[in-house]
Design an enzyme around this catalytic site. Structure first.
Site, mmCIF file in Angstrom:
data_model
loop_
_atom_site.group_PDB
_atom_site.id
_atom_site.type_symbol
_atom_site.label_atom_id
_atom_site.label_comp_id
_atom_site.label_asym_id
_atom_site.label_seq_id
_atom_site.Cartn_x
_atom_site.Cartn_y
_atom_site.Cartn_z
ATOM 1 N N GLY A 121 4.499 14.274 -4.318
ATOM 2 C CA GLY A 121 4.892 13.432 -5.405
ATOM 3 C C GLY A 121 3.720 12.911 -6.309
ATOM 4 O O GLY A 121 3.654 12.630 -7.398
ATOM 5 N N THR A 122 2.487 12.292 -5.494
ATOM 6 C CA THR A 122 1.638 12.013 -6.234
ATOM 7 C C THR A 122 0.817 13.051 -7.128
ATOM 8 O O THR A 122 0.588 12.706 -8.374
ATOM 9 C CB THR A 122 0.565 11.745 -5.013
ATOM 10 O OG1 THR A 122 1.062 10.284 -4.354
ATOM 11 C CG2 THR A 122 -0.909 10.871 -5.941
ATOM 12 N N ASN A 166 11.097 2.598 -5.249
ATOM 13 C CA ASN A 166 10.916 2.814 -3.700
ATOM 14 C C ASN A 166 11.159 1.563 -3.049
ATOM 15 O O ASN A 166 11.430 1.556 -1.694
ATOM 16 C CB ASN A 166 9.608 3.509 -3.485
ATOM 17 C CG ASN A 166 8.431 2.661 -4.450
ATOM 18 O OD1 ASN A 166 8.611 2.848 -5.751
ATOM 19 N ND2 ASN A 166 7.332 2.053 -3.801
ATOM 20 N N GLN A 216 12.210 9.011 -4.957
ATOM 21 C CA GLN A 216 13.031 8.357 -3.965
ATOM 22 C C GLN A 216 14.431 8.675 -4.176
ATOM 23 O O GLN A 216 15.350 8.432 -3.445
ATOM 24 C CB GLN A 216 12.823 6.836 -4.080
ATOM 25 C CG GLN A 216 11.512 6.396 -3.837
ATOM 26 C CD GLN A 216 11.435 6.318 -1.934
ATOM 27 O OE1 GLN A 216 12.396 6.807 -1.214
ATOM 28 N NE2 GLN A 216 10.109 6.355 -1.606
ATOM 29 N N SER A 237 9.336 15.003 -4.116
ATOM 30 C CA SER A 237 8.650 14.858 -2.804
ATOM 31 C C SER A 237 9.363 15.526 -1.568
ATOM 32 O O SER A 237 10.472 15.105 -1.436
ATOM 33 C CB SER A 237 7.924 13.649 -2.574
ATOM 34 O OG SER A 237 7.102 13.744 -1.244
ATOM 35 N N HIS A 256 8.738 15.208 1.726
ATOM 36 C CA HIS A 256 8.762 14.152 2.976
ATOM 37 C C HIS A 256 9.566 13.114 2.954
ATOM 38 O O HIS A 256 10.017 12.266 4.002
ATOM 39 C CB HIS A 256 7.458 13.806 3.182
ATOM 40 C CG HIS A 256 6.864 12.819 2.540
ATOM 41 N ND1 HIS A 256 6.587 11.510 3.183
ATOM 42 C CD2 HIS A 256 6.240 12.749 1.608
ATOM 43 C CE1 HIS A 256 6.110 10.772 2.236
ATOM 44 N NE2 HIS A 256 5.637 11.551 1.380
ATOM 45 N N CYS A 258 -2.378 -4.237 -0.660
ATOM 46 C CA CYS A 258 -3.569 -4.837 -0.517
ATOM 47 C C CYS A 258 -4.624 -4.691 -1.172
ATOM 48 O O CYS A 258 -4.812 -3.477 -1.420
ATOM 49 C CB CYS A 258 -3.785 -4.609 1.098
ATOM 50 S SG CYS A 258 -5.182 -5.880 1.998
HETATM 51 C C1 LIG Z 1 8.691 6.567 -6.036
HETATM 52 C C2 LIG Z 1 7.540 7.403 -5.641
HETATM 53 N N1 LIG Z 1 6.778 8.064 -6.319
HETATM 54 C C3 LIG Z 1 5.749 9.068 -5.551
HETATM 55 C C4 LIG Z 1 5.489 9.039 -4.406
HETATM 56 C C5 LIG Z 1 4.328 9.475 -3.812
HETATM 57 O O1 LIG Z 1 4.801 10.678 -3.138
HETATM 58 P P1 LIG Z 1 3.862 11.547 -1.939
HETATM 59 O O2 LIG Z 1 3.808 10.722 -0.847
HETATM 60 O O3 LIG Z 1 4.685 12.687 -1.845
HETATM 61 O O4 LIG Z 1 2.914 11.729 -2.819
HETATM 62 C C6 LIG Z 1 6.193 7.981 -3.590
HETATM 63 C C7 LIG Z 1 5.999 8.044 -1.937
HETATM 64 O O5 LIG Z 1 6.192 6.897 -1.444
HETATM 65 C C8 LIG Z 1 7.146 7.082 -4.045
HETATM 66 O O6 LIG Z 1 8.048 6.271 -3.363
#
Ligand SMILES: Cc1ncc(COP(=O)(O)O)c(C=O)c1O
Length: 367
Positions: free
Chosen positions: A69-70, A144, A172, A192, A194, A317
């Protein structure tokens, strides 16, 4: 262990693992190779693309597989033309906020869409953004932390009418509520693996063919030249399988998770001084973010961990100093109260007995 942190990640579904295994060992060919071993891998990727496309209602050619997702979020923001404007909601995941701030440092105008006390983007914020007319607006489908679901279809239709492009982070939402790309009206959407019982390190960007994507990674020209690098075949196969299962089981999972969440919230209602954040609006069926007056969320997380219960806290953090959740702060929650936050995110294998145990331990810990 009682695992109540499925918004952080989900365990791999056994059926997904089974689909992946042959591509880790037997069919290890490079999908770009022309001989049979390569063609088998390449055809497995094509199947996965179709499985994911079917889950979100698009053509398979509208999907670019990424490392997660990132990367999908970063790739979406990379479509911006130099020095154009960008707007993102104030409650986005760091994988949108951080690249947006970086783009700002490169000279792009950056504006934030505010949310109200329940975590919903306000109509005023949409009106302001229409007046600013940025090149791209990024608004997540479901948060999230709080699980709040935005009315992206409504916002997108208003923004589209003014020629503004929309990206939505549906990481999410996927697998928990219906996610139909065309119905949402977005131009770009991040996913994403996972979070839907698939493997980590795999994701996708869904795109409308009218959008000219710009690659971040250049090289061998994989993924229509938009994401070079030898594909993570087993992970992509796993993501595809997880998507197929999510499509087939979505309605059932939704009912199951919501029933469990209602059970959890009923149990929590007996805990004094407890607040459920964004408790009054539509949320993901699996997510409850809560705080107990004067109880530090992170401390509670550690104490629950000692009881073999895994939950998450909302705080971030920064430079060794613990900051309250930016999502709750954006909703106007007092920073002191925001530090009480813990998030419980349910998954399909959780049981009522686990919830009973969680509430028992929570009551014991707060005395
Ligand atoms: C809303 C949201 N966007 C993006 C991501 C990032 O996804 P990934 O962990 O696959 O990089 C997350 C992961 O927690 C998320 O909750």
């Amino acid at each position: 262990m009682i695992y109540l942190d499925h918004n952080a990640t989900t365990p791999l579904d056994d059926r997904v693992l089974e689909a992946m295994l042959p591509f880790l060992k037997t069919f290890y060919g490079n999908p770009s190779s022309l001989y049979r071993h390569g063609r088998v891998a390449s055809s497995a990727i094509a199947t996965a693309r179709e499985q994911l496309a079917a889950l979100v209602g698009v053509q398979s050619g509208q999907i670019i597989f990424t490392s997660g997702g990132t990367e999908a979020n970063n790739l979406a923001l990379a479509t911006l033309a130099p020095k154009t404007g960008l707007a993102v909601s104030a409650i986005e995941h760091p994988s949108i906020i951080e690249p947006a701030l970086y783009l700002k440092s490169l000279g792009h105008e950056l504006s934030l869409l505010n949310v109200d006390a329940s975590g919903l983007i306000t109509q005023e914020a949409i009106d302001d953004v229409i007046a600013l007319k940025p090149d791209l607006v990024s608004m997540m489908l479901a948060n999230n932390e709080t699980g709040v679901v935005q009315n992206i279809a409504d916002y997108a239709s208003q923004l589209r009418a003014h020629g503004i492009r929309i990206h939505t982070d549906a990481v999410q939402a996927l697998g928990k509520i219906p996610v139909d790309f065309n119905r949402l009206g977005a131009h770009l959407m991040s996913l994403s693996s996972h979070k839907i019982y698939g493997p980590k390190g795999c994701g996708a960007l869904v795109f409308d063919k009218s959008v000219e994507l710009k690659p971040i990674l250049r090289g061998g020209g994989q993924e229509q030249g938009l994401r070079s690098g030898t594909e993570n075949v087993a992970a992509i196969v796993g993501f595809g399988k997880a998507a197929e299962l999510a499509k087939n089981e979505l309605a059932e999972r939704h009912v199951q998770l919501l029933k469990l969440r209602v059970f959890l919230e009923h149990g929590l209602s007996a805990v004094s001084g407890l607040t459920i954040f964004a408790g009054q609006v539509e949320r993901l069926p699996n997510t409850v973010q809560m705080g107990i007056d004067e109880r530090d969320g992170e401390m509670l997380l550690m104490q629950l961990d000692q009881k073999s219960i895994a939950v998450s806290s909302g705080s971030a953090c920064a430079s060794g100093i613990r900051e309250p959740s930016p999502v709750l702060v954006a909703m106007g929650v007092d920073p002191v109260q925001a530090k009480t936050a813990i998030r419980i995110s349910l998954g399909v294998s959780n049981t009522e007995a686990e919830i009973v145990e969680f509430i028992k331990q929570l009551k014991f810990l707060i005395g």
